[in-house]
Scaffold this active site. Structure first.
Site, PDB file in Angstrom:
ATOM      1  N   GLY A  37       0.846  -1.327   0.105  1.00  0.00           N
ATOM      2  CA  GLY A  37       0.144   0.036   0.112  1.00  0.00           C
ATOM      3  C   GLY A  37       0.777   1.133   0.089  1.00  0.00           C
ATOM      4  O   GLY A  37       0.730   2.175   0.657  1.00  0.00           O
TER       5      GLY A  37
ATOM      6  N   ALA B 259      -6.401   1.423  -5.863  1.00  0.00           N
ATOM      7  CA  ALA B 259      -6.604  -0.201  -5.602  1.00  0.00           C
ATOM      8  C   ALA B 259      -5.175  -0.598  -4.714  1.00  0.00           C
ATOM      9  O   ALA B 259      -5.555  -1.498  -3.830  1.00  0.00           O
ATOM     10  CB  ALA B 259      -6.239  -0.712  -6.902  1.00  0.00           C
ATOM     11  N   SER B 260      -4.202   0.263  -4.744  1.00  0.00           N
ATOM     12  CA  SER B 260      -2.886  -0.327  -3.844  1.00  0.00           C
ATOM     13  C   SER B 260      -3.226   0.138  -2.228  1.00  0.00           C
ATOM     14  O   SER B 260      -3.080  -0.607  -1.558  1.00  0.00           O
ATOM     15  CB  SER B 260      -1.877   0.585  -4.256  1.00  0.00           C
ATOM     16  OG  SER B 260      -0.844   0.565  -3.379  1.00  0.00           O
TER      17      SER B 260
ATOM     18  N   ARG C 115       9.396   3.715  -5.742  1.00  0.00           N
ATOM     19  CA  ARG C 115       9.626   3.566  -7.170  1.00  0.00           C
ATOM     20  C   ARG C 115      11.012   4.347  -7.550  1.00  0.00           C
ATOM     21  O   ARG C 115      11.447   4.346  -8.681  1.00  0.00           O
ATOM     22  CB  ARG C 115       8.371   4.144  -7.911  1.00  0.00           C
ATOM     23  CG  ARG C 115       7.210   3.442  -7.713  1.00  0.00           C
ATOM     24  CD  ARG C 115       6.405   3.017  -8.916  1.00  0.00           C
ATOM     25  NE  ARG C 115       7.160   2.325  -9.826  1.00  0.00           N
ATOM     26  CZ  ARG C 115       6.715   1.714 -10.892  1.00  0.00           C
ATOM     27  NH1 ARG C 115       5.374   1.902 -11.280  1.00  0.00           N
ATOM     28  NH2 ARG C 115       7.327   1.128 -11.780  1.00  0.00           N
TER      29      ARG C 115
ATOM     30  N   GLU D 231       7.506   9.654 -15.149  1.00  0.00           N
ATOM     31  CA  GLU D 231       6.792   8.382 -14.757  1.00  0.00           C
ATOM     32  C   GLU D 231       6.824   7.511 -16.080  1.00  0.00           C
ATOM     33  O   GLU D 231       6.106   6.354 -16.117  1.00  0.00           O
ATOM     34  CB  GLU D 231       5.434   8.514 -14.708  1.00  0.00           C
ATOM     35  CG  GLU D 231       5.454   9.454 -13.008  1.00  0.00           C
ATOM     36  CD  GLU D 231       5.627   8.608 -11.728  1.00  0.00           C
ATOM     37  OE1 GLU D 231       4.974   7.355 -11.777  1.00  0.00           O
ATOM     38  OE2 GLU D 231       6.249   9.161 -10.974  1.00  0.00           O
TER      39      GLU D 231
ATOM     40  N   HIS E 217      -1.806   7.972 -13.356  1.00  0.00           N
ATOM     41  CA  HIS E 217      -0.948   8.086 -14.629  1.00  0.00           C
ATOM     42  C   HIS E 217      -2.128   8.241 -15.795  1.00  0.00           C
ATOM     43  O   HIS E 217      -3.256   7.761 -15.734  1.00  0.00           O
ATOM     44  CB  HIS E 217      -0.129   6.845 -14.914  1.00  0.00           C
ATOM     45  CG  HIS E 217       0.847   6.740 -14.091  1.00  0.00           C
ATOM     46  ND1 HIS E 217       1.136   5.340 -13.520  1.00  0.00           N
ATOM     47  CD2 HIS E 217       2.053   7.367 -13.617  1.00  0.00           C
ATOM     48  CE1 HIS E 217       2.508   5.479 -12.712  1.00  0.00           C
ATOM     49  NE2 HIS E 217       2.644   6.858 -13.017  1.00  0.00           N
TER      50      HIS E 217
ATOM     51  N   ASN F 266      -2.975  -4.676  -6.748  1.00  0.00           N
ATOM     52  CA  ASN F 266      -1.728  -3.573  -6.234  1.00  0.00           C
ATOM     53  C   ASN F 266      -1.821  -2.483  -7.264  1.00  0.00           C
ATOM     54  O   ASN F 266      -0.852  -1.496  -7.260  1.00  0.00           O
ATOM     55  CB  ASN F 266      -0.373  -4.453  -6.605  1.00  0.00           C
ATOM     56  CG  ASN F 266       0.193  -4.111  -5.260  1.00  0.00           C
ATOM     57  OD1 ASN F 266      -0.020  -3.269  -4.453  1.00  0.00           O
ATOM     58  ND2 ASN F 266       1.527  -4.722  -5.174  1.00  0.00           N
TER      59      ASN F 266
ATOM     60  N   CYS G 228      -0.123  -1.420 -17.729  1.00  0.00           N
ATOM     61  CA  CYS G 228       0.958  -1.380 -16.771  1.00  0.00           C
ATOM     62  C   CYS G 228       2.193  -2.218 -17.052  1.00  0.00           C
ATOM     63  O   CYS G 228       3.380  -1.769 -16.802  1.00  0.00           O
ATOM     64  CB  CYS G 228       0.418  -1.218 -15.352  1.00  0.00           C
ATOM     65  SG  CYS G 228      -0.415   0.384 -14.654  1.00  0.00           S
TER      66      CYS G 228
END
Length: 445
Positions: free
Chosen positions: A20, A27-28, A138, A173, A246, A361, A367
């Site tokens: 998370g 969703a994460s 990330r 990104e 995104h 996730n 993705c």
């Protein structure tokens, strides 16, 4: 010139978990702390890739990164052996340990921005790894991504750049905020860069705007693109606030077709006008807009209708949308897809694919892949071990079944044996993918 659009999918790593960590990714956040299924996850991803390879598309894979990232923990002040560092971080900085264990490199759409040789001044294919500075887990990916891309895309026909400066002015990104339209993959195209904010502006949104215009412009310059064939578009703040962290959560395109939600762009009319102007003399863009009245933005994001692969399938004159099964299970998106394919528009088929472990996730079929347009000479220079064949697929499935845990909880991250298991898996993978025995940090000592 003849070319193919290849998809390079990120192999989901052995430490796939629901930490998370991604603020703004609904969703994460929703599944934070739940138990994950790493073995099912990697097999789902490989199965999706194999289906497209079997259909005649060029399909490759990108390796996971080493996790936990012990280097991150050492830079944060932990000392001792790797085992001691994991144990100490679990006791005193569990949130940091979750960041170090994240398997987020699986989402290869964020690996880099790619410009094919037909668009670049020097006639080479350019790749710029994303710096992903908005989130800690990330932001550690960029250097390892650069190393991976250099091992996959070998030879003088490729230019693999370093990530942009790791600073918020150049927040980047990758291809998740980039779309290329063209008449044919091997011909010149229009590169569409979508950004959420400009550097230095006072952002008022509920969630972060992760991409800056300055990053988009820097990538376009370093790739040697014709700026008259580039379009820089601001993402809709309403979409970001709804959870479209995104642009590929609300927009996808290929060849002449751009498929997007009504709220995808802040100034839709100006955006479409700019795309038409950049494409003038090359092709006439085809816009497929999904109205908010038909698919509310919340449904678009929870189903990930737009985080699908839009593909030109061999032998078909209409495109195929490779969408997550959640788009079939959501009433508004299922009904829209039925109407979409019943008409005479550019999208003729929707295939629903199961990548639930990734979806939970916050990442759909789009993705999981990095699109790379390759002419014949470039394709022949790609590391052949990273192209998916029947033999490679079988070997990767066998590898995953041997090395991956069936289930993984966030609490399991405190167990140093998970680090050992992950390293054993990655050490074996470097041989399968011909990455070299020095590819991962733990292999270099």
């Amino acid at each position: 010139m003849s070319a193919v659009e290849a998809n390079f999918d990120g192999i989901i790593g052995p430490t796939h978990n629901y930490g998370g960590l991604s603020f703004g990714n609904i969703a994460s956040d929703k599944n934070r702390g739940e138990a994950s299924a790493p073995r099912a996850a990697v097999l789902e991803g490989l199965r999706k890739a194999k289906q497209l390879a079997d259909a005649g598309l060029v399909q490759g894979v990108l390796p996971p990164q080493e996790r936990p990232d012990i280097g991150l923990l050492r830079r944060a002040g932990f000392t001792g052996s790797d085992k001691q560092i994991v144990e100490a971080a679990a006791k005193t900085a569990p949130e940091l340990l979750r960041n170090a264990y994240s398997a987020s490199p699986m989402w290869a759409a964020n690996a880099a921005t790619v410009s094919p040789s037909a668009d670049t001044a020097d006639g080479r294919l350019h790749l710029t790894p994303a710096n992903l500075v908005t989130t800690l887990h990330r932001s550690i990916e960029g250097p390892a991504t650069q190393r991976a891309l250099s091992r996959v895309f070998r030879g003088d026909c490729f230019a693999v750049h370093p990530p942009l400066p790791a600073q918020s002015t150049f927040a980047d990104e990758g291809a998740a905020n980039h779309v290329r339209l063209c008449a044919e993959h091997g011909g010149p195209g229009v590169e569409i860069f979508v950004y959420g904010r400009e550097a230095g502006e006072h952002w008022r949104g509920q969630f972060p705007a992760r991409q800056t215009r300055e990053a988009c412009e820097a990538v376009a310059r370093s790739h040697g693109l014709d700026l008259e064939r580039c379009v820089f578009i601001r993402q809709g703040q309403a979409a970001i606030d709804a959870g479209a962290f995104h642009n590929d959560v609300v927009c996808v395109g290929t060849l002449k077709t751009l498929f997007f939600h009504e709220l995808a762009f802040e100034d839709k009319a100006a955006a479409l006008k700019a795309i038409r102007a950049a494409a003038d003399g090359l092709f006439e863009p085809i816009f497929v807009e999904v109205p908010q009245a038909d698919v509310p933005i919340g449904d678009a994001i929870s189903s990930y209708l737009f985080n699908s692969q839009l593909l030109a399938m061999p032998g078909d004159d209409r495109l195929m949308l490779n969408a997550p099964v959640e788009s079939e299970e959501t009433i508004s998106t299922r009904d829209y897809c039925a109407r979409l394919t019943a008409g005479n528009g550019p999208i003729g088929t929707v295939n629903f694919v199961d990548v639930r472990q990734s979806m939970r996730n916050g990442g759909g079929p789009a993705c999981l892949r990095l699109r790379v347009v390759l002419i014949k000479d470039e394709l022949s220079s790609v590391n052949p071990a990273c192209l998916l064949t029947d033999e490679t697929y079988a070997a990767l499935c066998k590898w995953a079944e041997r090395h991956y845990r069936e289930t993984l909880s966030v609490a399991d991250l405190s167990d140093p044996s998970l680090m050992d298991e992950s390293r054993q898996a990655l050490d074996a993978l470097t041989g399968l993918l011909d990455l070299g025995s020095d590819f991962y940090p733990f292999q270099r000592g």
